[in-house]
Design a protein around this motif. Sequence first.
Motif, PDB file in Angstrom:
ATOM      1  N   GLY A  47       0.796  -1.222   0.000  1.00 26.88           N
ATOM      2  CA  GLY A  47       0.000   0.000   0.000  1.00 26.88           C
ATOM      3  C   GLY A  47       0.829   1.273   0.000  1.00 26.88           C
ATOM      4  N   VAL A  48       2.144   1.142  -0.120  1.00 35.02           N
ATOM      5  CA  VAL A  48       3.012   2.315  -0.059  1.00 35.02           C
ATOM      6  C   VAL A  48       2.817   3.238  -1.268  1.00 35.02           C
ATOM      7  CG1 VAL A  48       5.065   1.305  -1.154  1.00 35.02           C
ATOM      8  CG2 VAL A  48       5.329   3.055   0.591  1.00 35.02           C
ATOM      9  N   ILE A  49       2.479   2.666  -2.417  1.00 32.94           N
ATOM     10  CA  ILE A  49       2.188   3.490  -3.594  1.00 32.94           C
ATOM     11  C   ILE A  49       0.705   3.820  -3.529  1.00 32.94           C
ATOM     12  CG2 ILE A  49       2.197   3.633  -6.120  1.00 32.94           C
ATOM     13  CD1 ILE A  49       4.977   3.337  -4.956  1.00 32.94           C
ATOM     14  N   ASN A  50       0.405   5.036  -3.107  1.00 28.00           N
ATOM     15  CA  ASN A  50      -0.986   5.453  -2.937  1.00 28.00           C
ATOM     16  C   ASN A  50      -1.112   6.935  -3.271  1.00 28.00           C
ATOM     17  OD1 ASN A  50      -0.818   7.134  -0.380  1.00 28.00           O
ATOM     18  ND2 ASN A  50       0.111   5.222   0.315  1.00 28.00           N
ATOM     19  N   PRO A  51      -2.319   7.423  -3.521  1.00 29.23           N
ATOM     20  CA  PRO A  51      -2.500   8.828  -3.918  1.00 29.23           C
ATOM     21  C   PRO A  51      -1.969   9.833  -2.902  1.00 29.23           C
ATOM     22  CG  PRO A  51      -4.465   7.585  -4.440  1.00 29.23           C
ATOM     23  CD  PRO A  51      -3.582   6.665  -3.632  1.00 29.23           C
ATOM     24  N   ASP A  52      -2.114   9.555  -1.618  1.00 32.11           N
ATOM     25  CA  ASP A  52      -1.630  10.512  -0.612  1.00 32.11           C
ATOM     26  C   ASP A  52      -0.112  10.656  -0.652  1.00 32.11           C
ATOM     27  OD1 ASP A  52      -4.168  11.167   0.374  1.00 32.11           O
ATOM     28  OD2 ASP A  52      -4.160   9.460   1.739  1.00 32.11           O
ATOM     29  N   MET A  53       0.592   9.535  -0.795  1.00 36.03           N
ATOM     30  CA  MET A  53       2.056   9.585  -0.842  1.00 36.03           C
ATOM     31  C   MET A  53       2.524  10.312  -2.096  1.00 36.03           C
ATOM     32  SD  MET A  53       5.023   8.203  -2.318  1.00 36.03           S
ATOM     33  CE  MET A  53       4.576   6.643  -3.033  1.00 36.03           C
ATOM     34  N   GLY A  59       3.537  17.459  -4.807  1.00 36.02           N
ATOM     35  CA  GLY A  59       2.836  18.730  -4.637  1.00 36.02           C
ATOM     36  C   GLY A  59       1.541  18.855  -5.412  1.00 36.02           C
ATOM     37  N   VAL A  60       0.807  17.751  -5.529  1.00 36.45           N
ATOM     38  CA  VAL A  60      -0.494  17.775  -6.192  1.00 36.45           C
ATOM     39  C   VAL A  60      -1.556  17.286  -5.211  1.00 36.45           C
ATOM     40  CG1 VAL A  60       0.514  17.447  -8.479  1.00 36.45           C
ATOM     41  CG2 VAL A  60      -0.192  15.449  -7.168  1.00 36.45           C
TER      42      VAL A  60
END
Length: 111
Positions: A47-53, A59-60
């Motif tokens: 789950g490390v590749i996620n939208p929040d990260m 910066g989006v």
Amino acid sequence: MSTVNTEPRTLGGLARYIRSKNAGPFWVTVDIFFDDDTAYDAVAASGVINPDMIAALYGVRPEQVKIFFIADLRAIKVSYPRTTPQGSVGDRDMHAAQQFIPLRTIEVPLP
């Protein structure tokens, strides 16, 4: 007594290739390729590749990030909008070729 390595590993160490490129003048895409199912599955399941990260790293806004997990290719594709349109004043990486670099040091917790 056997010891199990529970230290996190980096995405750059687990992936075969990580590359970035333009996806038009307003978007960047990052492709992450793995040599085997074990590495791909470990990163996908973490789950490390996620939208929040991704949003924090580039910066989006998280809702602007698109992530595709493609198990058949052992690849993860990430797309996000450029903060500066390609070729405009202030664009420091016109081809987005260097945008993958921060992802290489992301720690991936492994079981």
